[in-house]
Write a protein that holds these residues in place. Structure first.
Motif, short mmCIF file in Angstrom:
data_model
loop_
_atom_site.label_atom_id
_atom_site.label_comp_id
_atom_site.label_asym_id
_atom_site.label_seq_id
_atom_site.Cartn_x
_atom_site.Cartn_y
_atom_site.Cartn_z
N UNK A 396 0.94 -1.23 -0.06
CA UNK A 396 0.03 -0.02 -0.03
C UNK A 396 0.91 1.45 -0.01
N UNK A 397 0.76 2.19 -0.85
CA UNK A 397 1.29 3.44 -0.93
C UNK A 397 2.44 3.46 -1.90
N UNK A 398 2.82 2.24 -2.37
CA UNK A 398 4.13 2.27 -3.29
C UNK A 398 3.75 2.81 -4.50
N UNK A 399 4.60 3.82 -5.26
CA UNK A 399 4.42 4.39 -6.40
C UNK A 399 5.71 3.86 -7.29
N UNK A 421 2.75 0.10 -19.58
CA UNK A 421 2.64 1.23 -20.30
C UNK A 421 2.39 2.49 -19.33
N UNK A 422 1.47 2.11 -18.34
CA UNK A 422 1.14 3.03 -17.44
C UNK A 422 1.66 2.85 -16.08
N UNK A 423 1.54 3.65 -15.22
CA UNK A 423 2.09 3.80 -13.84
C UNK A 423 1.03 2.99 -12.92
N UNK A 424 0.02 2.40 -13.55
CA UNK A 424 -1.18 1.81 -12.71
C UNK A 424 -0.35 0.37 -12.03
N UNK A 425 -0.36 0.53 -10.90
CA UNK A 425 0.18 -0.86 -10.00
C UNK A 425 -1.00 -1.32 -8.80
N UNK A 426 -0.79 -2.55 -8.70
CA UNK A 426 -1.90 -3.08 -7.62
C UNK A 426 -1.14 -3.38 -6.44
N UNK A 427 -1.73 -3.52 -5.16
CA UNK A 427 -1.13 -4.10 -4.12
C UNK A 427 -0.93 -5.45 -4.32
N UNK A 428 0.13 -6.08 -3.95
CA UNK A 428 0.23 -7.78 -4.13
C UNK A 428 0.80 -7.86 -5.27
N UNK A 429 0.78 -7.14 -6.27
CA UNK A 429 1.42 -7.22 -7.75
C UNK A 429 3.03 -7.46 -7.59
N UNK A 430 3.41 -8.24 -8.09
CA UNK A 430 5.01 -8.42 -8.18
C UNK A 430 5.73 -7.79 -9.35
N UNK A 431 6.65 -7.06 -9.09
CA UNK A 431 7.23 -6.44 -10.20
C UNK A 431 8.82 -7.13 -10.13
#
Ligand SMILES: [Zn+2]
Length: 439
Positions: A396-399, A421-431
């Motif tokens: 939560x809160x990560x950008x 392509x966008x900066x949309x990320x969701x909590x729990x997603x692994x980058x």
């Protein structure tokens, strides 16, 4: 055959038990040299981990999945350099947490290293003292140089030239809102800078707009407009790529007169002259810049279609008159119809403006990541091959920009590694975070 299969089964068994067993931190080494402190966790084998920083007091937290400290490591090493002290604990979820208490103003960067002749799997954390520079700039300058890509943004019309006129707004007042939002977003990008052609309600001669872009060595010229039509139902956005043809001065002067004198029909000011504007605006004569314009235009159009209705999904081509040769791609974005009451309302809405700006940026970004001009920061970034990857689970809160700063890589590198392509990320997603050699 059978033996091979048996070995394979055995291997899978061994691998899965190894994964279940988690990792053992066999040693922690800390040393400091000049302004740099390095902390190395020697692991029995590589394991999933998550690293983040906390403020007040400054500390860096390393969570290692299903791990424990080796029994031989009953006393943790003392701090050195930017590390004041080291602590550890086993959390209820089985994670081993190692906490580095830091001195103030430290940047961190971490990467995994595989076994070599001397050591096994390692997790390496590098800490550098932050100077007075802005953290974001610092982070990107540290690992690469190269110039920024410059995007000139022309908020159409201004001063005595109102552009299209809707019920409640004039184009010259709407265009800057979206232009400024676009500029803000571009400048926040790593490796990009925005150049606003005008930032107040003044009329700038068309030639001067282009001259300003060229003087600042812009890579792309983006002109922001809103449409109008006598049929008030007409709606939707369109993107134009600019085609360039030679013209004599008299033709240019005529077009300029038309551009600044809006046609009025039945008391409604029409705006069919953006075409004219475009034709005068750009003195970009090379085919190279036309293909750039078409390519950028198609990408911007595609992104815009995700956030707004399109008047035309095709990127239209405009024939342009040439004042002087230059090689700068250029597009003209009609954000919607100011003559359509419902669309005018949307164009005045800050959230809608932000969505439009975001879409234009996504299109521009997609073009320049695919075709980075040589010598730019993005070109260098795109060509670099990461030496390893770190996994970061979004909390939560990560950008994206915070994550980029945290790992000391560019936002561009993170987006590329994860095909974002966008900066949309969701909590729990692994980058997966690319880590470059030399750090
Ligand atoms: Zn216009």
């Amino acid at each position: 055959m059978i033996r091979a299969r048996l070995i394979l089964v055995l291997l899978i068994f061994l691998l899965s038990t190894a994964a279940k067993a988690g990792s053992t931190v066999e040693n922690i080494r800390v040393w400091s040299e000049n302004e740099k402190t390095r902390v190395v966790l020697d692991l029995s084998h590589s394991t999933d981990h998550n690293i983040f920083t906390l403020r007040g007091p400054d500390r860096l937290v390393i969570d290692l999945k299903d791990s424990r400290l080796a029994e031989s490591l009953d006393v943790l090493p003392k701090g050195a350099g930017s590390v004041r002290s080291i602590r550890s604990a086993i959390r209820s979820n089985g994670q081993l947490r190692v906490v580095l208490d830091l001195t103030k103003g430290v940047h961190s960067k971490s990467f995994r290293a595989g076994p070599n002749s001397q050591y096994g799997d390692r997790l390496v954390i590098d800490l550098t003292r932050a100077g007075n520079l802005q953290p974001v700039k610092r982070a990107s300058e540290e690992y690469q140089s190269g110039r920024d890509i410059i995007i000139a943004i022309d908020a159409g019309h201004g001063g005595y030239d109102p552009g299209a006129i809707g019920r409640r707004s004039k184009e010259k007042d709407l265009n800057p809102a979206i232009s400024k939002e676009l500029a803000r977003r571009i400048t926040a990008e790593s490796g990009m800078q925005a150049l606003l052609i005008r930032d107040s309600d003044v009329f700038v001669e068309l030639r001067d707009r282009v001259a300003k872009a060229r003087k600042n060595k812009a890579d792309l010229f983006v002109s922001i407009h809103a449409d109008a039509f006598h049929n008030s139902r007409a709606n939707g956005a369109s993107v134009f790529a600019l085609n360039l043809k030679g013209a004599n001065d008299e033709a240019v002067r005529q077009l300029e007169r038309r551009e600044t004198a809006p046609v009025s029909v039945g008391g409604v000011s029409l705006h069919d002259k953006d075409e004219v504007l475009a034709s005068v605006l750009f003195d970009l004569s090379q085919n190279a810049s036309l293909s750039v314009s078409l390519d950028v235009g198609a990408r911007v159009s595609r992104e815009m279609s995700k956030v707004t209705k399109m008047h035309s999904k095709e990127v239209k081509q405009k024939s342009l008159l040439v004042l002087k040769a230059a090689d700068m791609g250029s597009i003209l974005v009609e954000t919607g119809f100011i003559s359509n009451a419902a669309e005018e309302k949307k164009l005045r809405n800050k959230k809608h403006q932000a969505r439009l700006a975001g879409a234009v940026l996504a299109g521009i970004r997609s073009y320049f990541y695919t075709n980075p001009p040589p010598g730019t920061r993005i070109a260098m970034d795109v060509r670099r091959i990461p030496s390893s990857q770190v996994r970061h689970v979004i909390s939560s809160g990560d950008t994206i920009s915070q994550i980029a700063e945290h790992y000391n890589v560019s936002t561009a590198a993170i987006r590329r590694a994860n095909k974002l392509l966008t900066d949309k990320i969701r909590i729990g997603q692994t980058l997966s975070i690319p880590v470059f050699a030399g750090g």
